[in-house]
Design an enzyme around this catalytic site. Structure first.
Site, PDB file in Angstrom:
ATOM      1  N   ALA A  49       0.863  -1.188   0.000  1.00 38.13           N
ATOM      2  CA  ALA A  49       0.000   0.000   0.000  1.00 38.13           C
ATOM      3  C   ALA A  49       0.901   1.240   0.000  1.00 38.13           C
ATOM      4  CB  ALA A  49      -0.889  -0.013   1.237  1.00 38.13           C
ATOM      5  N   LYS A  50       0.433   2.289  -0.659  1.00 44.40           N
ATOM      6  CA  LYS A  50       1.231   3.523  -0.721  1.00 44.40           C
ATOM      7  C   LYS A  50       0.778   4.418   0.432  1.00 44.40           C
ATOM      8  CE  LYS A  50       2.957   6.662  -4.273  1.00 44.40           C
ATOM      9  NZ  LYS A  50       4.378   6.570  -4.002  1.00 44.40           N
ATOM     10  N   VAL A  51       1.383   4.196   1.579  1.00 48.40           N
ATOM     11  CA  VAL A  51       0.971   4.829   2.836  1.00 48.40           C
ATOM     12  C   VAL A  51       1.920   5.981   3.158  1.00 48.40           C
ATOM     13  CG1 VAL A  51       0.611   4.412   5.317  1.00 48.40           C
ATOM     14  CG2 VAL A  51       0.096   2.607   3.659  1.00 48.40           C
TER      15      VAL A  51
END
Ligand code: PMP
Length: 296
Positions: A152-154
């Site tokens: 995930a691009k957190v």
């Protein structure tokens, strides 16, 4: 640089002036890094202004939000349409588009009931420039996939990227290369990584890396050209016997590497598979008819 008095941004379904767009200092994303985002590019090409892989980026944003238990009330198509509208309103053609999903006011260590979306755009050159890069293996590892969702691009994950980049620059290198928790080569702070050996390309499998959209695109191009790409775990020892190497990412596109920790890749970039893929990628983004649905 990112906005002027005239810039318009998209916030929660409305276009507002960037200078007037605000968020609470009590929002959870600032305190704990629980937010998700994307980095997207648009290009001016013969078919008009086109957002490259717009659907794929917004699908990844939706999946990132889901992984972080954040509400995501928009359809992918609505966000693609809003992004085209954003470009139009700001007279942008070749641009970088930055959507961020951020929390509401919440100081608990639980997801917020409130979720907001911001989309901004600005002109941005190739993130790692146009010169071949001198890279160093970072003492910072990529985040452990058992302690967070690395796919995930957190927002919070980028603390690791900032530390690695800062440390590499302090030692005089252009960019860092990070290993995974098992000591295998993973990726750059904001890019995926490939190296070439005996006409075969190698890249880390998914697991400790972001599933890059540019990585997938480059792998598709390679397949079309009948170039062999192997996803496998590899060590720096194997890398230091490689012929050439490059990074891939939306902001950096395909960026060639001159050396890693003083090991100079023996194959001239002009003769490398990376260069062939870089040229083909450029051709695709600059001349390809890749969005059939929305054209400016
Ligand atoms: N890895 C990381 C850690 C990144 O931040 C990025 C940029 N989003 C990438 C890889 C490349 O991903 P993409 O090609 O989808 O931009």
């Amino acid at each position: 640089m990112y906005f002027s008095d005239k810039t318009v941004v998209f916030v929660n379904g409305k276009f507002v002036q960037a200078k007037d767009a605000t968020a609470s200092l009590y929002n959870q994303t600032i305190h704990y890094g629980n937010g998700v985002f994307e980095g997207i590019r648009s290009y001016s090409n013969p078919f008009g202004t086109r957002i490259f892989k717009a659907k794929e980026h917004y699908e990844r944003l939706r999946e990132s939000a889901k992984k972080m238990h954040m509400k995501f009330d928009y359809s992918v198509q609505d966000l693609v349409d809003a992004s085209y509208e954003l470009l139009k309103k700001n007279n942008l053609t070749d641009a970088y588009i930055r959507p961020v999903v951020y929390s509401g006011i919440n100081m608990k260590l639980l997801p917020s009931n409130e979720s907001n979306i911001f989309i901004g755009g600005w002109k941005w050159g190739r993130y790692l420039g146009n010169k071949l890069l001198n890279v160093t293996v970072s003492p910072y590892e990529r985040p452990n996939p058992h302690s967070c969702h690395v796919e995930a691009k957190v927002t919070g994950h980028y603390v690791n990227s900032i530390l690695a980049t800062t440390e590499a620059r302090k030692r005089g290198f252009d960019e860092a290369l990070l290993l995974d928790l098992n000591g295998y080569v993973a990726e750059g702070p904001g890019t995926n990584f490939f190296y070439e050996k005996n006409k075969v390309l190698y890249t880390a499998p998914l697991g400790s890396i972001l599933a890059g959209i540019t990585r997938a695109t480059v792998m598709e191009i390679a397949k079309d050209l009948h170039l062999e790409v192997k996803e496998k775990f590899f060590t720096t020892d194997e890398l230091f016997e490689g012929d050439s190497a490059f990074f891939t990412g939306t902001a950096s596109e395909v960026a060639g590497i001159a050396s890693i920790d003083g090991y100079k890749f023996p194959l001239a970039w002009e003769n490398s598979l990376g260069n062939i893929l870089a040229q083909k990628y450029k051709q695709l983004i600059k001349t390809g008819d890749y969005t059939h649905s929305t054209i400016i």
